[in-house]
Enzyme design. Structure first.
Site, PDB file in Angstrom:
ATOM      1  N   THR A  16       0.819  -1.216   0.000  1.00  0.00           N
ATOM      2  CA  THR A  16       0.000   0.000   0.000  1.00  0.00           C
ATOM      3  C   THR A  16       0.852   1.265   0.000  1.00  0.00           C
ATOM      4  OG1 THR A  16      -1.755  -1.161   1.182  1.00  0.00           O
ATOM      5  CG2 THR A  16      -1.809   1.234   1.227  1.00  0.00           C
ATOM      6  N   LYS A 106       6.887   0.820  11.966  1.00  0.00           N
ATOM      7  CA  LYS A 106       6.696   1.170  13.368  1.00  0.00           C
ATOM      8  C   LYS A 106       6.941  -0.009  14.309  1.00  0.00           C
ATOM      9  CE  LYS A 106       1.698   0.447  13.222  1.00  0.00           C
ATOM     10  NZ  LYS A 106       1.615   0.151  11.791  1.00  0.00           N
ATOM     11  N   GLU A 130      10.139   9.167   9.402  1.00  0.00           N
ATOM     12  CA  GLU A 130       8.997  10.049   9.629  1.00  0.00           C
ATOM     13  C   GLU A 130       7.664   9.334   9.438  1.00  0.00           C
ATOM     14  OE1 GLU A 130       7.288  12.790  11.113  1.00  0.00           O
ATOM     15  OE2 GLU A 130       9.116  13.778  10.394  1.00  0.00           O
ATOM     16  N   VAL A 133       5.174   7.036  12.281  1.00  0.00           N
ATOM     17  CA  VAL A 133       4.207   7.539  13.257  1.00  0.00           C
ATOM     18  C   VAL A 133       3.382   8.654  12.628  1.00  0.00           C
ATOM     19  CG1 VAL A 133       3.845   8.551  15.539  1.00  0.00           C
ATOM     20  CG2 VAL A 133       5.774   7.003  15.168  1.00  0.00           C
ATOM     21  N   GLY A 188     -10.889   0.377   4.159  1.00  0.00           N
ATOM     22  CA  GLY A 188      -9.456   0.140   4.163  1.00  0.00           C
ATOM     23  C   GLY A 188      -8.710   0.739   5.340  1.00  0.00           C
ATOM     24  N   ASP A 202      -1.062  -0.881  18.492  1.00  0.00           N
ATOM     25  CA  ASP A 202      -0.485  -0.025  17.457  1.00  0.00           C
ATOM     26  C   ASP A 202      -0.159   1.353  18.027  1.00  0.00           C
ATOM     27  OD1 ASP A 202      -0.187   0.729  14.379  1.00  0.00           O
ATOM     28  OD2 ASP A 202      -1.444   2.278  15.280  1.00  0.00           O
ATOM     29  N   LYS A 206       3.654   3.300  18.568  1.00  0.00           N
ATOM     30  CA  LYS A 206       3.951   4.662  18.115  1.00  0.00           C
ATOM     31  C   LYS A 206       4.328   5.559  19.291  1.00  0.00           C
ATOM     32  CE  LYS A 206       0.804   4.181  14.188  1.00  0.00           C
ATOM     33  NZ  LYS A 206      -0.541   4.521  13.668  1.00  0.00           N
ATOM     34  N   GLY A 303      -3.133   5.856   5.685  1.00  0.00           N
ATOM     35  CA  GLY A 303      -3.383   5.878   4.250  1.00  0.00           C
ATOM     36  C   GLY A 303      -2.118   5.840   3.430  1.00  0.00           C
TER      37      GLY A 303
END
Length: 423
Positions: A16, A106, A130, A133, A188, A202, A206, A303
């Protein structure tokens, strides 16, 4: 006319985010060149399935041999394979070959981010992450360089777009949890197995990455206390609404008593709170420094294209020689617990609504005053009777003792839910 610097990219992974990187280079290559003086091009792309069609990706660039990416003369290696292995081995081989690396991984950075930074420092090459997170929000750059003149006191944020989307839809469209989750999956924003997101892990990964940057040291791997949103029901969202609040999954790190307090948990936030207005898949980070006070960073937290944008920002900074080699950092940080004093919303599924008496009596035994309490009868088959209450501000440790006794008495008919109310 300023000279143009060429930057050849070896891409490990074309899922993705990887396809997002390819799309942005194809779409904005000339604009990037004009704005930064860097001309980006792809040399080789590692994939697992050579036959899979990939829109906008030249098939001649594809390979399933990692060494053809790492050793093909490129200027920067971009790791977007994800997971721990073989991603760690790819990054280490690239750094040992003195190749700058950019990653969005991550999970790996939460496990051993400082180890990889130290390896990059030992090999005198830049290392960018970068995109690991908050996707398109430049929070890593802010902590590494923009706020370097500050002592960071705390970080508070919404770091998981999936959970935030679910809670937003539950609040704004009155959906049940399962309905909102299915919608997030259809769009998604959530994986087929959403456990990492909805259980809070998750966000914890982060938070650990940001905290190690903010507080300049390594934290233990299991130092974050985590409570997810999987037990939040529409009735809880309605209760929050009546209190003028919204429920959000909030990650927080605070320097306290010589250590760092780290936690991820649902909170009831007043609608005037800076994080309460963060909707859908967006992320936000509230940083408090001794010089700047509070600063809010907000934007797309998930995304393909927001993450790809962050990857390209690291690449361009490295190619422009604006990204310094990381310094070696070996300081170990300790974690600490803060006994927070909040009012708390508590919900108990109970065998009979009359259990409200036993619950309030036990809370009073531990010095916990109840501001309001109500018992509700199950209205439909499959539902359970419930007791809901709001405590006055109380210490967390005292509440835990009371809840432990209530559970031991057999009063709840299942797991209870306790959510702090932020004043």
């Amino acid at each position: 006319m300023p000279s143009v610097r060429e930057c050849k990219i070896g891409l490990l992974g074309c899922g993705t985010v990887g396809q997002g990187v390819v799309e942005l280079i194809n779409r904005n290559r000339s604009a990037i060149r004009e704005r930064s003086g860097v001309d980006l091009s792809l040399t080789r792309i590692l994939v697992r399935d050579m036959s899979k069609p990939r829109s906008g990706v030249e098939s001649r660039l594809l390979t399933n041999e990692p060494e053809q990416v790492i050793r093909n003369g490129c200027d920067v290696i971009v790791e977007l394979v994800g997971g721990l292995e073989p991603a760690r081995s790819f990054i280490e081989r690239a750094l040992n070959n003195r190749k700058p690396v950019v990653t969005a991984n991550k999970a790996l950075l939460a496990l051993d981010g400082l180890g990889l930074l130290n390896r990059a420092a030992a090999n005198r090459v830049p290392f960018g992450f970068e995109a690991s997170v908050c996707a398109g929000i430049p929070i890593v750059r802010a902590l590494q360089r923009g706020l370097v003149g500050n002592t960071i006191q705390s970080i508070t944020g919404i770091l998981n777009g999936t959970s935030n989307y679910i809670l937003t839809r539950m609040d704004e469209s009155h959906l049940e949890f399962d309905e909102a989750l299915r919608e997030a999956q259809a769009k998604g924003f959530a994986e087929a197995d959403p456990a990492l997101d909805i259980e809070g892990h998750d966000a914890a990964q982060k938070l650990k990455i940001l905290s190690e940057l903010a507080f300049a040291g390594s934290l233990p791997p299991n130092g974050v206390r985590v409570q997810g949103i999987q037990d939040i029901a529409q009735s809880d969202v309605e209760a929050a609404r009546k209190l003028g609040s919204v429920i959000r999954l909030v990650a927080a790190a605070e320097a306290q008593n010589g250590g760092i307090s780290l936690r991820v948990q649902p909170l009831l936030l007043p609608r005037a709170h800076p994080l309460a207005s963060v909707r859908n898949e967006n992320n936000a980070v509230l940083v408090k420094g001794d010089a700047v006070g509070e600063m809010l960073f907000q934007g797309k937290g998930a995304g393909s294209l927001p993450s790809a944008s962050a990857v390209l920002s690291d690449i361009v900074e490295i190619a422009s020689n604006r990204r310094a080699v990381p310094r070696t950092l070996r300081r170990a940080l300790s974690t600490t617990e803060i006994d927070l004093e909040y009012a708390r919303y508590v919900r108990f599924p109970v065998p009979e609504p009359s259990a409200i008496g036993t619950i309030t009596t036990t809370l009073a035994k531990y010095g916990i005053a109840v501001a309001r309490a109500a018992a509700t009868w199950a209205r439909r088959p499959g539902e359970r009777h419930e007791v809901k209450l709001m405590t006055l501000p109380c210490k967390e440790a005292r509440l835990k003792l009371a809840l432990r006794e209530i559970v031991a008495s057999g009063t709840p008919n299942g797991n209870y839910l306790a959510v702090p109310l932020v004043a």
